[in-house]
Structures are given as C-alpha cells and as structure tokens.
Design a protein around this motif. Structure first.
Motif, short mmCIF file in Angstrom:
data_model
loop_
_atom_site.label_atom_id
_atom_site.label_comp_id
_atom_site.label_asym_id
_atom_site.label_seq_id
_atom_site.Cartn_x
_atom_site.Cartn_y
_atom_site.Cartn_z
N PHE A 179 0.81 -1.23 0.00
CA PHE A 179 0.00 0.00 0.00
C PHE A 179 0.84 1.27 0.00
N LYS A 180 2.12 1.16 0.35
CA LYS A 180 2.97 2.35 0.39
C LYS A 180 3.02 3.05 -0.98
N ASP A 210 8.49 -2.49 3.20
CA ASP A 210 7.73 -2.02 2.05
C ASP A 210 7.97 -0.56 1.70
N GLY A 224 1.43 -0.50 12.01
CA GLY A 224 2.81 -0.50 12.47
C GLY A 224 3.18 0.86 13.00
N ASN A 225 3.44 1.78 12.08
CA ASN A 225 3.84 3.13 12.45
C ASN A 225 2.64 4.05 12.69
N PHE A 226 1.43 3.52 12.61
CA PHE A 226 0.19 4.26 12.87
C PHE A 226 -0.11 5.29 11.78
N GLY A 227 0.48 5.14 10.59
CA GLY A 227 0.21 6.10 9.52
C GLY A 227 -1.11 5.81 8.84
N ASN A 228 -1.28 4.59 8.40
CA ASN A 228 -2.46 4.22 7.64
C ASN A 228 -3.75 4.43 8.44
N THR A 261 -3.03 -4.77 2.77
CA THR A 261 -1.89 -3.89 2.56
C THR A 261 -0.77 -4.45 1.69
C1 LIG Z 1 3.77 -0.41 6.30
C2 LIG Z 1 2.87 -1.58 6.36
C3 LIG Z 1 1.93 -1.73 7.38
C4 LIG Z 1 1.84 -0.75 8.54
O1 LIG Z 1 1.37 0.51 8.13
P1 LIG Z 1 1.54 1.79 9.07
O2 LIG Z 1 1.08 2.94 8.26
O3 LIG Z 1 3.02 1.87 9.39
O4 LIG Z 1 0.76 1.56 10.30
C5 LIG Z 1 1.07 -2.80 7.32
N1 LIG Z 1 1.15 -3.71 6.33
C6 LIG Z 1 2.05 -3.62 5.34
C7 LIG Z 1 2.10 -4.67 4.28
C8 LIG Z 1 2.94 -2.54 5.31
O5 LIG Z 1 3.84 -2.44 4.32
#
Ligand SMILES: *Cc1c(COP(=O)(O)O)cnc(C)c1O
Length: 496
Positions: free
Chosen positions: A111-112, A145, A267-271, A425
């Motif tokens: 998703f990045k 990612d 993870g980083n709480f961005g999404n 994601t």
């Molecule tokens: C980066 C990532 C996450 C976590 O997203 P955050 O925005 O950091 O919370 C979850 N799943 C995948 C596959 C990712 O690449």
C-alpha cells in the motif's frame, strides 16, 4: 491552509514547506492548522480515483494550484502504474458485510505505493515553488515495504537522491530482492544489523545532527523524509478511505451516512491515522480497529492508556508491523489533548527518557471512543490465511490476515456487525514462504521463487507482474552497516 507543529503551535508553515521539510525543527510533526470538512454532496459525487484525490488534496494543499494538484495526481495514478489504473479496488469478501480494500496493485505490491508514487511529484512542485536549488536527499528507514516504494517513486526523479536502510533480518527475502535490484542512478540501499526501531532511530539522529546538516548544505543538499512522519506521505492515504466509503454507498452496499468500521493492520500508525482524519473530515466511518501482531504495544495502549515500549521485540510473520515506536501516534495525541503542544512535548519527553507515557483519563476516554485494539500471534495469522482461502477463495498476505483476525475478534467481542472495511496492505506473493506454510504447502528446494511457484500452482491466484519481473535479476546493492556507522555510510555515499 497552513500547518503547525505538534510540539510548537506557533511554528506555522505552508503546505510546500512541510512537504519539503518533513519534520519540524524542534522534532514535532506537522499537522493542518484546522481539519477541512467534506460536505455530504462532495462525498456523494460519483468520482473516479483521480478526481477523488484532486478533491481531497485540494482541501489541504492551499499553496498548490488546481492544475499542479491535477498533474501530480494524474502522474501518480494513471499510465498503468497501478493495475487497470485502479489504485484501490474494493473486494466483497463474503455475505457478512466484510470488504477488502486492496491497496497492493501498484509497482511494489504494497500500500505504500499509493503515497510514494505521488510524494516525489508533490516534492518537485514544492521545490519549484520555493525556488529550491538544493538537491533533496531522502533518507528512509524501512520495515520492508516503504523502502522499495520510495526507491520506485524517487528513482531518477530530478533533483533527488534516495538512501534506504532496512533491518538485515527483519524483512522478507522478496522484499530484500526488490530493494537490492532497484535501478536508478540516484539510489542506494544498505542493510543494518538491528531491527526497524534501530533503523528509524538512526535516521532520526542523522536528520537532527547539526554537523551533518551543515556538511550537507555546503554541498548544496538537504535532507527530507519519505517516512510517514512527512505530511505528504499521509495526505494521499486519506483519499482511499473517502473513495472506499463513497464506492460502498454508490454501489448501494451501505445507505449514505450508515457507519462502516475500518480495520487496519498497523505498524507506524500512519495508515490508520489517515482513516482517523477521513472520519474527522466527515466520512461516516464507524470504529477504527487497530490490528497488531505479537508486538502489541498499540493494543495495550488503546486498552490501558499507557504506552510502554519497554518490552521484548518479537520478529513475526508480518514484519512491516514489527514496530515498538509508532511515530505517527504523536499526531493523534495532539488531537486528543485539544492541540496542547506542551502536553505533547511532555509525553514525548517521557517516551524518550523512560520509554513510556500515560494518558490523562480524559485523553484515554477520547481514544477509546474512536479506536479499538486487537492483536494476534503467528499461529492465528496462519490459521486465518488457511480458513479464509478455504472458505472464501481469497488469498491474504500475513499483514492483512492480522487485520482479518482483529475484525473477527472485534465482531465477536462486541456483536457489532456493521459493514467492515479490512485494509489489505500487501500482495500475498511478497510473503509467499509464510503463506505456503500457512496453507500447509511443502515448498521444494530451489531458489527464492520456489515458494512463489508453489503458491501459484496450488491456488491459481495470479502473480503480480512487478514480482514476476524480478526473476533472474542480479542484486546491485550488498552494503551492511551497524546503527553506529549509519552516519558514516551516508557521508560516504553522498561524498561529504
Ligand atoms: C507499512 C505496512 C503496514 C503498517 O502501516 P503503518 O502505516 O506503518 O501503520 C502494514 N502492512 C504492510 C504490508 C505494510 O507495508
């Protein structure tokens, strides 16, 4: 629309400044001075993804012209960069109101891409506006990612360089190969002996190192960030939540205004923070369900109001979520304390000094009003992959499976059967070894592609073209450093 820092509300910047700068001087994160609202008629308008992105970005990028926004959006999301030019397709997962928001149909299959395909374009416009002559050096710490997506987004982008650090044993073999084979004359990739938090702290240290900064500016360069601490990374993520809700309403899956819960593997709480902003803008999202793996610092935080990173770190099958310091939480804290920068400074100081902080009762109540937290371990992750494939014919990657488990647990615990958007994601083929294992498939000895071939033969699910293209590619990069030699590595690459 201007931006202020979470640690100093007197620090005001324009959109182009915050996109170029990444992080505020005093260490705070930039947030919009006020959150714009979407009117119901704006949300209900049937728009394609690009038009939706222009609508949402237009509310936040006050210093950009509509033509500039349009060029960035079209450049990022059309021209076949995303499969079928559909960056965020919705997939109905069954009859129980669960939908997958699939965000992995871009060039790196995670998703990045939705943010990192547009960020370099937003930066180029920002640099032109500010008449910046300096070369922009993007430093990235990645849990797998982000690194590849940043490399892909910035490769050969004029006036930029990208340096990516990834934890040597913290990313999948496919993620490693994706990064190590990256083309482009302005890129470098280095493994570090440590975990993601080491990489992230190392990058933060380099960013705030005064000596590095002056060496850099003597060479006509400046640092910027493509991590989700950069507002330009977060903003494009708000778009797909608006788009997804509007699509559900348009297809008659929900009545307009009816709440839809959102489950995000975090993870980083961005999404998930992007989902929060969409909700605050008026999108009828219901509960925001934060899904974690065994590194469940966020689950505990949501339940107890205490953030405590003093705990063992567990490498898991969902490595992009193996994170104990979720940087973007700072932006949420800022909102929970009614934008009291002194309170944010106090909490962040406590995090830096003691590795923990606790919310006031009032802040914790506000947090729990909106968010729920659930986590699961690797065994459960695999069980979910197995049953969802068996019962629904849908192949989930390990991160999305964690979100799926959280969705089940939330529904079970609360009885809330409202439609749910599970954010998907990554492509399962990025984590083919783990997915094969979950399905009980034996992978014959061979190369990195054996799990992929096994998975494809057993499930018939198509292998994304960008992954297929990696076959037979030779790695270009093999550098390794420690967290203490990261700065030296950067100096070496940049010739400082
Ligand atoms: C980066 C990532 C996450 C976590 O997203 P955050 O925005 O950091 O919370 C979850 N799943 C995948 C596959 C990712 O690449």
């Amino acid at each position: 629309m201007n931006y202020i820092s979470t640690r100093d509300t007197a620090c005001r910047r324009s959109a182009d400044e915050v996109i170029l700068q990444g992080i505020s001087e005093e260490g705070g994160l930039f947030v919009p001075e006020e959150l714009p609202l979407l009117r119901p008629d704006e949300m209900e308008a049937p728009l394609d993804y690009c038009a939706r992105a222009e609508q949402v970005l237009g509310k936040f990028l006050g210093s950009f012209t509509p033509e500039e926004i349009r060029a960035c959006v079209r450049g990022a999301y059309t021209g076949g960069r995303f499969e079928n030019d559909a960056p965020a397709p919705l997939r109905r997962a069954g009859t129980d109101g669960v939908y997958l928001l699939e965000l992995w149909h871009g060039p790196t299959c995670a998703f990045k891409d939705l943010a990192l395909q547009i960020l370099p374009r937003l930066m180029a416009v920002s640099a032109a506006k500010r008449e910046t002559k300096e070369e922009i050096v993007i430093l990235v710490a990645t849990s797998g990612d982000t690194g590849k997506a940043a490399l892909e987004g910035f490769a050969d982008a004029p006036g930029t360089r990208v340096l990516v650090f990834y934890p040597q044993n913290g990313v999948s073999e496919m993620q490693k190969l994706q990064m190590r084979t990256q083309g482009g004359n302005n890129v470098a990739v280095c493994a570090i002996e440590g975990n993601f938090d080491d990489a992230q702290s190392g990058v933060k240290r380099i960013f705030t190192d005064g000596r590095m900064k002056s060496l850099l500016s003597a060479r006509g360069m400046r640092f910027s960030s493509a991590n989700s601490i950069n507002w330009g990374r977060l903003l494009p993520q708000i778009v797909y939540y608006v788009h997804a809700y509007a699509a559900l309403a348009e297809e008659g899956k929900v009545a307009f205004g009816e709440p839809v819960n959102v489950v995000v593997p975090t993870g980083n709480f961005g999404n998930i923070l992007a989902a929060y902003y969409a909700k605050r803008m008026g999108v009828p999202l219901g509960r925001l369900i934060c899904a974690s793996n065994r590194n469940n610092v966020l689950t505990d935080f949501i339940r107890t109001g205490v953030y405590d990173r003093n705990r063992p770190f567990f490498p898991s099958l969902s490595p992009s979520m193996d994170i104990l310091i979720s940087s973007n939480l700072e932006r949420l804290l800022f909102e929970l304390c009614s934008r009291d920068a002194a309170e944010v400074r106090r909490l962040m100081l406590s995090l830096a000094a003691a590795g923990r902080y606790s919310l006031s009762g009032n802040m914790h109540d506000l947090l729990r009003d909106i968010f729920s937290g659930f986590y699961c371990d690797d065994e459960r992750t695999k069980a979910v992959i197995r049953t969802v494939f068996k019962e629904r014919g849908i192949l989930l990657d390990t991160h999305t499976a964690v979100a799926w488990a959280a969705c089940e647990d939330y529904r079970e615990a609360t009885g809330d059967g409202a439609p749910a958007l599970v954010v998907s994601t990554a492509s399962p083929y990025k984590f083919a070894g783990s997915v094969c294992d979950a399905l009980g498939l034996r992978v014959p000895d061979g190369d990195l592609f054996s799990p992929l071939d096994t998975l494809h033969t057993a499930t018939g699910c198509p292998v994304p073209a960008p992954i297929e293209r990696l076959r037979g590619k030779e790695p270009r990069f093999s550098d390794v450093c420690t967290k203490d030699t990261m700065a030296a590595y950067v100096s070496g690459v940049l010739g400082l």
